[in-house]
Design an enzyme around this catalytic site. Sequence first.
Site, PDB file in Angstrom:
ATOM      1  N   HIS A  57      81.033  60.197  41.833  1.00  0.00           N
ATOM      2  CA  HIS A  57      79.773  60.862  41.453  1.00  0.00           C
ATOM      3  C   HIS A  57      78.625  59.873  41.631  1.00  0.00           C
ATOM      4  CE1 HIS A  57      76.656  62.767  39.056  1.00  0.00           C
ATOM      5  NE2 HIS A  57      77.325  63.892  39.225  1.00  0.00           N
ATOM      6  N   SER A  72      70.948  70.325  40.771  1.00  0.00           N
ATOM      7  CA  SER A  72      69.971  71.233  40.152  1.00  0.00           C
ATOM      8  C   SER A  72      70.292  72.709  40.388  1.00  0.00           C
ATOM      9  CB  SER A  72      68.550  70.893  40.624  1.00  0.00           C
ATOM     10  OG  SER A  72      68.184  69.601  40.160  1.00  0.00           O
ATOM     11  N   GLU A  75      76.569  66.390  47.029  1.00  0.00           N
ATOM     12  CA  GLU A  75      75.519  66.332  46.021  1.00  0.00           C
ATOM     13  C   GLU A  75      74.434  65.360  46.476  1.00  0.00           C
ATOM     14  OE1 GLU A  75      77.027  67.651  41.943  1.00  0.00           O
ATOM     15  OE2 GLU A  75      77.418  65.527  42.100  1.00  0.00           O
ATOM     16  N   ASN A 129      80.060  69.820  35.238  1.00  0.00           N
ATOM     17  CA  ASN A 129      80.075  68.399  34.889  1.00  0.00           C
ATOM     18  C   ASN A 129      79.189  68.212  33.657  1.00  0.00           C
ATOM     19  OD1 ASN A 129      79.962  65.649  34.703  1.00  0.00           O
ATOM     20  ND2 ASN A 129      78.701  65.342  36.541  1.00  0.00           N
ATOM     21  N   TRP A 130      79.852  68.068  32.502  1.00  0.00           N
ATOM     22  CA  TRP A 130      79.074  67.959  31.258  1.00  0.00           C
ATOM     23  C   TRP A 130      78.425  66.581  31.105  1.00  0.00           C
ATOM     24  CZ3 TRP A 130      82.635  70.585  26.991  1.00  0.00           C
ATOM     25  CH2 TRP A 130      82.691  71.964  27.249  1.00  0.00           C
ATOM     26  N   LYS A 131      78.791  65.638  31.941  1.00  0.00           N
ATOM     27  CA  LYS A 131      78.284  64.258  31.847  1.00  0.00           C
ATOM     28  C   LYS A 131      78.459  63.752  30.402  1.00  0.00           C
ATOM     29  CE  LYS A 131      74.945  65.509  35.350  1.00  0.00           C
ATOM     30  NZ  LYS A 131      73.913  65.038  36.218  1.00  0.00           N
ATOM     31  N   GLY A 159      69.835  66.447  38.827  1.00  0.00           N
ATOM     32  CA  GLY A 159      69.079  66.310  37.588  1.00  0.00           C
ATOM     33  C   GLY A 159      67.581  66.229  37.791  1.00  0.00           C
ATOM     34  N   GLU A 190      76.114  59.204  39.944  1.00  0.00           N
ATOM     35  CA  GLU A 190      75.755  58.415  38.762  1.00  0.00           C
ATOM     36  C   GLU A 190      76.716  57.237  38.585  1.00  0.00           C
ATOM     37  OE1 GLU A 190      75.511  61.701  35.980  1.00  0.00           O
ATOM     38  OE2 GLU A 190      73.756  62.416  37.079  1.00  0.00           O
TER      39      GLU A 190
HETATM   40  C1  PEP Z   1      75.994  66.746  38.693  1.00  0.00           C
HETATM   41  O1  PEP Z   1      75.961  65.991  37.742  1.00  0.00           O
HETATM   42  O2  PEP Z   1      76.993  66.749  39.407  1.00  0.00           O
HETATM   43  C2  PEP Z   1      74.842  67.615  38.947  1.00  0.00           C
HETATM   44  C3  PEP Z   1      74.830  68.308  40.047  1.00  0.00           C
HETATM   45  O3  PEP Z   1      73.845  67.626  38.014  1.00  0.00           O
HETATM   46  P1  PEP Z   1      72.612  68.663  37.910  1.00  0.00           P
HETATM   47  O4  PEP Z   1      73.194  70.053  38.104  1.00  0.00           O
HETATM   48  O5  PEP Z   1      72.058  68.476  36.548  1.00  0.00           O
HETATM   49  O6  PEP Z   1      71.662  68.327  39.005  1.00  0.00           O
END
Ligand code: PEP
Length: 252
Positions: A99, A216, A171, A12-14, A177, A101
């Site tokens: 997600h 993470s 998640e 997931n490049w966000k 993050g 976010e």
């Molecule tokens: C994500 O955005 O789905 C995610 C798991 O981010 P990160 O790996 O940066 O925690």
Amino acid sequence: MSVHSRPVLAANWKMNLTPAEASSFLDAFLNRYAPRDDRSVILFPSALVFAGVRDRVQPRSDIRLGVQNVSTEEKGAFTGENSAAMAAGAGASFVLVGHSERRHAFGETDVQVAQKCARVVAHGLVPMLCVGETIEQRERGETAEVVLHQLRTGISMLDRAAVRDIMIAYEPVWAIGTGRTATPGDASDVHLVIRAALAGIVGEEARAIPLLYGGSVNAKNAAELLAAPEVEGLLVGGASIDPVQWAEICGR
Ligand code: PEP
């Protein structure tokens, strides 16, 4: 190769990587990661970068693409939105839905998550439904309840056959993050709860639904998370925009 070759490794490049940066990323990543048919690699670039990435990975049938979000609506006067039909037409196979976010920064509701899953499936795409509890919910012992509520409402507009074809990413919000990763045991515990709930809905076919962990993940902790029971893939944010680290995660 089955789209469900496991593990499923999803990036997931966000809102990261411009077209030029994505091109440099792919130069480095594609050199380091040779095709393998014993796993699935999925990239979720931003919508504006999607077509460039698609053209670039076109010779690599082992790499599939998804988009990070679609509208609840089919089409029309929704300035700034992208539709599931657009995602399908552009060559996406997957869509991230729910997600954290989107839920927390954009106020996406359970109903909208369900509508998006239905819209995605209607266009022949696979939703990767994200579920996860906040730290407060975990500390109150509500993890299973929260995750199951998000799961059940997320798939509430899908029929049984469609449920069998989705992917789920667990998640925990406190791990995204933050550098704070769930232990493999934490991830397994929740994945078992999710698997049991899915078995209650689609029976034996629940085994066909890949359960990914995200939060993470990096090149150092990926292997032990993937070794945990019921963890069949990883959804990776920060570490997935570093081509060296992402190639290491995919190559394990
Ligand atoms: C994500 O955005 O789905 C995610 C798991 O981010 P990160 O790996 O940066 O925690």
